[in-house]
Scaffold this active site. Structure first.
Site, PDB file in Angstrom:
ATOM      1  N   SER A  65      35.142  34.786 -45.336  1.00  0.00           N
ATOM      2  CA  SER A  65      36.050  34.761 -46.486  1.00  0.00           C
ATOM      3  C   SER A  65      36.727  33.400 -46.650  1.00  0.00           C
ATOM      4  O   SER A  65      36.078  32.387 -46.859  1.00  0.00           O
ATOM      5  CB  SER A  65      37.065  35.893 -46.355  1.00  0.00           C
ATOM      6  N   ASP A 282      34.432  33.696 -50.244  1.00  0.00           N
ATOM      7  CA  ASP A 282      33.409  34.720 -50.498  1.00  0.00           C
ATOM      8  C   ASP A 282      33.675  35.478 -51.795  1.00  0.00           C
ATOM      9  O   ASP A 282      33.056  36.507 -52.064  1.00  0.00           O
ATOM     10  CB  ASP A 282      33.288  35.691 -49.317  1.00  0.00           C
ATOM     11  N   ARG A 500      56.915  41.209 -39.136  1.00  0.00           N
ATOM     12  CA  ARG A 500      55.772  42.033 -38.734  1.00  0.00           C
ATOM     13  C   ARG A 500      54.864  41.226 -37.810  1.00  0.00           C
ATOM     14  O   ARG A 500      54.729  39.999 -37.948  1.00  0.00           O
ATOM     15  CB  ARG A 500      54.974  42.543 -39.939  1.00  0.00           C
TER      16      ARG A 500
END
Length: 546
Positions: A65, A282, A500
């Site tokens: 990607s 991609d 996170r």
């Protein structure tokens, strides 16, 4: 099927002793030359996955990607073009980390027993890759894995990730009421191109769209799409289209670079009034951008795309007179707070939050009639779920305007790649809406103003101690740290911040937004400093904001 040939083939692709592999949201992803054994084993598991689905075609895509060119990756695609079922991710990781050829065979046998797989079923796999230099090596390893289990395999060559998702869905729905299209590049271009032209026909023609293709596979593919459409409604100029020169893929260009750095890519000169977008390597992500009359850069990211699409769908449903068809929006915690407020307060549409990762958004969107989901990075799509299809099928238009709105909704469904986020399909969707509304990018941007935001990374000793709830917006561990974050946030007008853990490295992400750029940066660095001090920060402490 027999596993007799597995040890022989496996010996050709030994696992590096010092690497542990983990199948995550994007599949496996690391330095390309370190993936040979893993891609071979993914071929083996793809065969079992196909058999577990009674011989349905499973996809295997070799890509990394938006990552650097030296990286590569591999992921499995389930029969309807969706991400691999989450319960199988553990099998992927266990097989990839099997220490010996005999262990590889043992894991395969374990999967067969656990899933009660009939190994007499002929397995079918469709595979493809992007333009990365390690692609041929990894493709060879994959083909060995497929040969070891005598798989009926089809090579679709060098195409975008979303194109393979589309092809897998087409192959598995062929001859059914849910037939999705012709399983080929040409079929993809024809389906989406024809739907686009149905929607824009008769409208004023747009100016040129400049596309930054990240020097990736999207460059040749979007040109093929334009050739197929062959219309002044899709007048494009492709930039960063060099897929041959080593070291150019995703370097200072592409959707991730533009989103992260908030400026135009190398190789693209933006001028006021121009229209610009960027794919990633991609072509599964897209962002738009423009320069205002003063030459200042403005980004239209996944949040902006999501609200544009949701607004258009909401209005069409209303015009169609279908009162029981609801449009909903799925976001992540990274969505700008202004976009969430706009969806809830101005559009009056339901919105829910999902954990980061498109597979989580996709599952939430499946619970809505029409579910719009985009991550802020530009990765997303729209789902017309069974209740929406039923509502459109059973709609009884009372006026020509209602009939037209219903037909436009059907055409939009044909325009959208529902299997996965797709930069080219999403681009045609955005272009359709802008052409139909006769909006410039600046007019689109005026719907709401983003709050200033900042994303920081803090290196920590152990990311596993960070546990979250509330779609990753609230820390449950380390104990007391969320209270510290809340106290800091309370000091800033329109402040919001969350922490996170990274999915790939021992680090945590700190996101912050506030009413002004100064407040936003001060909030971000203050929270990052608190995380560093109270939760095992390592290396250099985040600088104090001045």
């Amino acid at each position: 099927m027999s596993f007799a040939k597995v040890p022989e083939y496996s010996a050709k692709h030994p696992k590096p002793a010092d690497i542990t592999y983990e199948y995550g949201t994007a599949g496996f992803r690391t330095i390309g030359e370190n993936l040979e054994s893993t891609v071979f084993r993914v071929g083996l598991l793809a065969a079992l996955r196909s058999q577990s689905k009674q011989g349905k075609v499973i996809g295997v895509m070799i890509t990394a990607s938006h990552n650097h060119e030296r990286d590569n990756g591999v992921k499995l695609i389930d029969p309807l073009g969706e991400m691999l079922q989450q319960s199988w991710e553990a099998y992927c990781s266990k097989l990839a980390n099997a220490a010996s050829d005999a262990d590889v065979q043992s894991v395969l046998e374990e999967v067969v027993r656990a899933e009660n797989i009939d190994t007499s079923i002929k397995a079918k796999v469709a595979y493809a890759r992007d333009t990365r230099p390690s692609g041929p090596l990894l493709q060879g390893a994959l083909e060995d894995g497929l040969a070891a289990l005598d798989v009926d395999a089809s090579n679709y060559g060098i195409i975008t990730t979303p194109q393979l998702h589309y092809i897998v869905r087409c192959l598995n729905t062929a001859g059914t009421a849910a037939a999705y299209g012709e399983p080929s590049e040409g079929g993809y271009n024809s389906k989406y191109g024809k739907a686009f032209l149905r929607l824009v026909e008769g409208k004023p023609k747009p100016t040129t769209l400049h596309i930054d293709a990240a020097n990736g596979v999207g460059a040749p593919q979007v040109r093929k799409l334009a050739q197929s459409i062959d219309s002044p409604y899709f007048n494009i100029e492709v930039h960063n289209h060099d897929t041959e020169t080593l070291g150019k893929l995703n370097i200072n260009c592409g959707a991730d670079h533009v989103k992260s750095n908030q400026h135009q890519p190398a190789g693209v000169t933006i001028v006021p009034g121009g229209r610009y977008c960027s794919f990633d390597g991609d072509a599964d992500r897209i962002v738009y951008y423009y320069a205002d009359e003063s030459g200042h850069f403005h980004l239209l990211d996944g949040d902006k795309i999501s609200t544009l699409v949701a607004t258009y769908l909401r209005d069409l449903v209303s015009e169609a007179g279908i009162t029981d068809l609801q449009v909903g929006v799925v976001q992540t915690a990274y969505a700008n707070g202004s976009s969430t407020s706009y969806i809830k307060d101005s559009l009056k549409l339901p919105t829910v939050f999902a954990k980061t990762g498109v597979k989580h958004l996709h599952h939430k969107a499946e619970k809505m009639a029409i579910g719009v989901y985009f991550e802020a990075n530009g990765h997303g799509t729209v789902l017309f779920n069974p209740s929406a299809v039923d509502a459109l099928t059973n709609a009884d238009p009372k006026t020509p305007a209602q009939a037209d709105a219903i037909q436009r909704l059907w055409a939009l469904r044909d325009l959208i790649n529902e299997s996965v986020g797709d930069a080219m399909s999403d681009m045609l969707l955005v272009e359709t809406i802008l052409i139909c509304k006769q909006w410039t990018l600046e007019q689109w941007d005026m719907a709401y103003t983003d709050l200033p935001s900042r994303l920081l990374k803090v290196i920590v000793n152990d990311r596993s101690i960070f546990q979250t709830t509330n779609a990753e917006q609230t820390l449950t561990s380390p104990e007391g740290l969320q209270d510290v974050v809340d106290a800091i946030v309370a000091k800033f007008p329109k402040g919001r911040s969350f922490v996170r853990p990274s999915g790939t490295e021992d680090a945590v992400r700190v996101y912050a937004e506030a009413a002004t750029r100064h407040d936003c940066d001060q909030l971000a660095y203050t929270v990052a400093g608190a995380v560093f001090d109270k939760a095992g920060g390592r290396g250099e402490r985040p600088a104090e904001f001045l």
